[in-house]
Write an enzyme that holds these catalytic residues in place. Structure first.
Site, PDB file in Angstrom:
ATOM      1  NE  ARG A  31      -3.206   0.852 -16.272  1.00  0.00           N
ATOM      2  CZ  ARG A  31      -3.248   0.445 -15.021  1.00  0.00           C
ATOM      3  NH1 ARG A  31      -4.360   0.588 -14.315  1.00  0.00           N
ATOM      4  NH2 ARG A  31      -2.205  -0.115 -14.458  1.00  0.00           N
ATOM      5  CB  SER A  59      -6.566   2.404  -4.191  1.00  0.00           C
ATOM      6  OG  SER A  59      -7.375   3.037  -5.142  1.00  0.00           O
ATOM      7  CG  ASP A  62      -4.114  10.010  -3.434  1.00  0.00           C
ATOM      8  OD1 ASP A  62      -4.739  10.297  -4.479  1.00  0.00           O
ATOM      9  OD2 ASP A  62      -4.326   8.960  -2.791  1.00  0.00           O
ATOM     10  CG  HIS A  81      -4.349   6.904  -5.929  1.00  0.00           C
ATOM     11  ND1 HIS A  81      -4.965   6.950  -4.699  1.00  0.00           N
ATOM     12  CD2 HIS A  81      -4.790   5.755  -6.511  1.00  0.00           C
ATOM     13  CE1 HIS A  81      -5.750   5.888  -4.551  1.00  0.00           C
ATOM     14  NE2 HIS A  81      -5.655   5.155  -5.632  1.00  0.00           N
ATOM     15  CG  ASP A  82       0.561   4.945  -9.193  1.00  0.00           C
ATOM     16  OD1 ASP A  82      -0.473   4.286  -8.957  1.00  0.00           O
ATOM     17  OD2 ASP A  82       1.081   5.022 -10.317  1.00  0.00           O
TER      18      ASP A  82
END
Lengths: 375, 375
Positions: free
Chosen positions: B222, B152, B317, B350-351
């Site tokens: 968040r 990232s 992602d 994405h994680d």
């Protein structure tokens, strides 16, 4: 202006029969604000109901006499000779219950207390709206709509009409909708709600009495909403990485054009929309799920439907992607319903349903041409 | 525990040479907190730098002696016999400048005023970080890294290393990254920033002096971030439309499981992370664009690169989709760089870059096995 319905004005209907909501709450009395375009025929068989989405209202077409710029939110779709032709149909647009454009909602005065309803206004569902809309139809003496039409949350209402009152509509036009929200859809709504709920000016929903508005929260909710209404491609085309002043400022002011757009949209919305209405609308979206009482089985859920359907989706809509519309189509076909489906190639994402788009409007025009104004 | 680097502890390096930022600001003196795993060889040719993403830090692998649960954020990737093998490599993890885990940042005391830097901390860019990391390498006497690795925002740092110091790394591993943010990426960051900037407890960035924390804004930021880190599919699989209590409550408490997850993540983060650091990190993401000074031409921008590259993307992602990684690969190939590219099939969005995933780890292991520890 030959294809405009021209100058229009809103009407107000009062309902004194208590309305029981899905939640169990009861509203003893309520008002619905609406507009109509075209003429109801003698048999009352040519009526079309337009259901609005999250931030919509009753002013769907035409202009108000005091503001020549006040075109209705779907003015490109409705008028003489337009896809929903007011020379043929009698079109009704209303502001949904819980709204903030005149119909009874959280900002209305509760006659029992003399104060705004605020947090005490009942949580409203798509089924509740449809029920209240049916009473509006009763008032006009309309036993059966030629069509019920809506985009996004409005499409869910059209779908619910076919389930709650299968015999009271001949056609349902379900545009840019989904049979139910995904976890991701709910997640976006929850962030938007939390922005409002945690705004110190929200005061548990009773901000009216404090003379303030939770504009910070409402602004954030709208900014976030706008991202989900547009497509990545549309944003890239319209804004890209363009800088507002041509160079980086290395501060938290607006630097990129996309920031300017989002903040402008957020500010404008926060000044005009009611925070409690926003919360209610997002909850109605989350709750909508015809399959909940049928073991999550859409095939079973759609069994009561008798209407004919037009389902429309847009290729770049990632909020309610085409596959979500195809799930509706599939379940309707399973029930041997008559379904037309159009997947429109458009770069404008979820917002496409509001846009002037030739192919989309051709599809709507062709379908509405087949809708009978008489029985 | 044979494959763990075991108990580790953080070190602190002080730099007294002023650092000039891209913005023009100058920091006369700063500290960087870091950890190391494995042994630096005599020639100092086996060093691997790990660059962290938005909420990461220097504690990359192993555990701290006072907390057996404190595994580093990439402990599954780094250790004896793991893909980044500490029996072979000397691995450095640091907390970036502007961070909130020990390195000089907005919450650090400004020696000139005796108060926290707050809003006066310079806006930091990826190039500034790489510059500060090069000084850390100098301190160790490392002239050239065997590899610079990151996911990232960390992947952007690895990419920038290859442009800022082409001769100081042999390999760059650029994972789940993008060559620059799109308008949509920037839009999400701007909403997150506005949540913090408009929180009444933010006090223009100088909240430390007011004894408060803009936790409402940080929490919203968040929550929103988490939506973009996960995939629609992963959310559907993990949460779906499940209700926390099994039935609808018709109120604004947590109803759906996804809401419970998001609010929990938001609350946890708001208690531990610095709001100014969050703002800086999102700005560094927005600013990153090697092509800005090359007429938006990535081919020209990547011309200085000399390293060999591994570029990795993940199918679900949507924050930095595979096509973004392919744009990096294409521009590197245009410059006749040696590039390996892996597009990993994963449901975790994405994680994924942080997850234990067999195929992904096999790719990393195989690539790092080819990276020479000596010249």
């Amino acid at each position: 202006m030959n294809d405009s319905v021209g100058i229009v004005s809103a009407q107000c209907a009062t309902f004194d029969t208590p309305l029981q909501f899905r939640s169990g709450a009861i509203l003893p009395r309520y008002e619905l604000v609406y507009e109509t375009y075209g003429t109801l025929n003698a048999d009352k068989t040519n009526a079309v109901l337009i259901c609005h989405a999250l931030s919509g209202h009753h002013h769907v077409a035409g202009r108000h006499s005091d503001d020549p710029k006040s075109a209705g939110w779907w003015d490109n779709m409705i008028g003489p000779g337009k896809p929903i032709d007011t020379d043929k149909f009698f079109v009704i647009g209303l502001n949904n219950l819980g709204g903030c454009h005149g119909s009874t909602g959280p900002s209305s005065t509760n006659p029992e207390t003399g104060k705004p309803y605020g947090a005490s206004f009942p949580m409203v569902t798509v089924e509740d709206w449809v029920k209240s809309q049916a009473r509006l139809a009763d008032m006009f003496g309309i036993r059966q709509f030629a069509a019920v039409v809506g985009g996004s949350l409005g499409g869910m209402q059209a779908l619910q009409w076919s389930l709650s009152y299968p015999e009271r509509l001949r056609h349902a036009l379900v545009i840019a909708a989904a049979p139910r929200l995904t976890a991701e859809n709910i997640a976006f709504n929850d962030v938007a709600r939390n922005a409002i709920l945690t705004d110190p000016d929200f005061h548990g929903g009773n901000f009216y009495e404090h003379g303030v508005v939770p504009s910070r929260g409402l602004r954030l909710a709208r900014m976030l909403g706008h991202i989900t209404y547009l497509s990545d491609d549309a944003m890239a085309d319209k804004f890209g990485r363009s800088l507002r002043s041509g160079k980086l400022g290395y501060n938290y002011d607006i630097e990129f054009e996309i920031e300017s757009y989002l903040r402008y949209q957020g500010d404008k919305f926060a000044k005009s929309f009611d925070a409690n209405t926003y919360l209610l609308m997002t909850k109605a979206l989350d709750y909508f799920d015809p399959s909940r009482e049928y073991d999550d089985d859409l095939n079973k859920a759609f069994a009561p439907a008798q209407a004919n359907f037009l389902v429309v989706s847009f290729t770049t809509d990632w909020r309610f992607a085409p596959e979500r519309s195809r799930a509706i189509v599939k379940a309707l076909l399973h029930n041997r319903r008559n379904v037309s489906y159009a997947e429109i190639s458009s770069t404008h994402g979820h917002d496409s349903f509001l846009m002037q788009h030739e192919h989309y409007h051709d599809v709507m025009r062709a379908y509405m041409a087949r809708v009978e104004a008489s029985l």
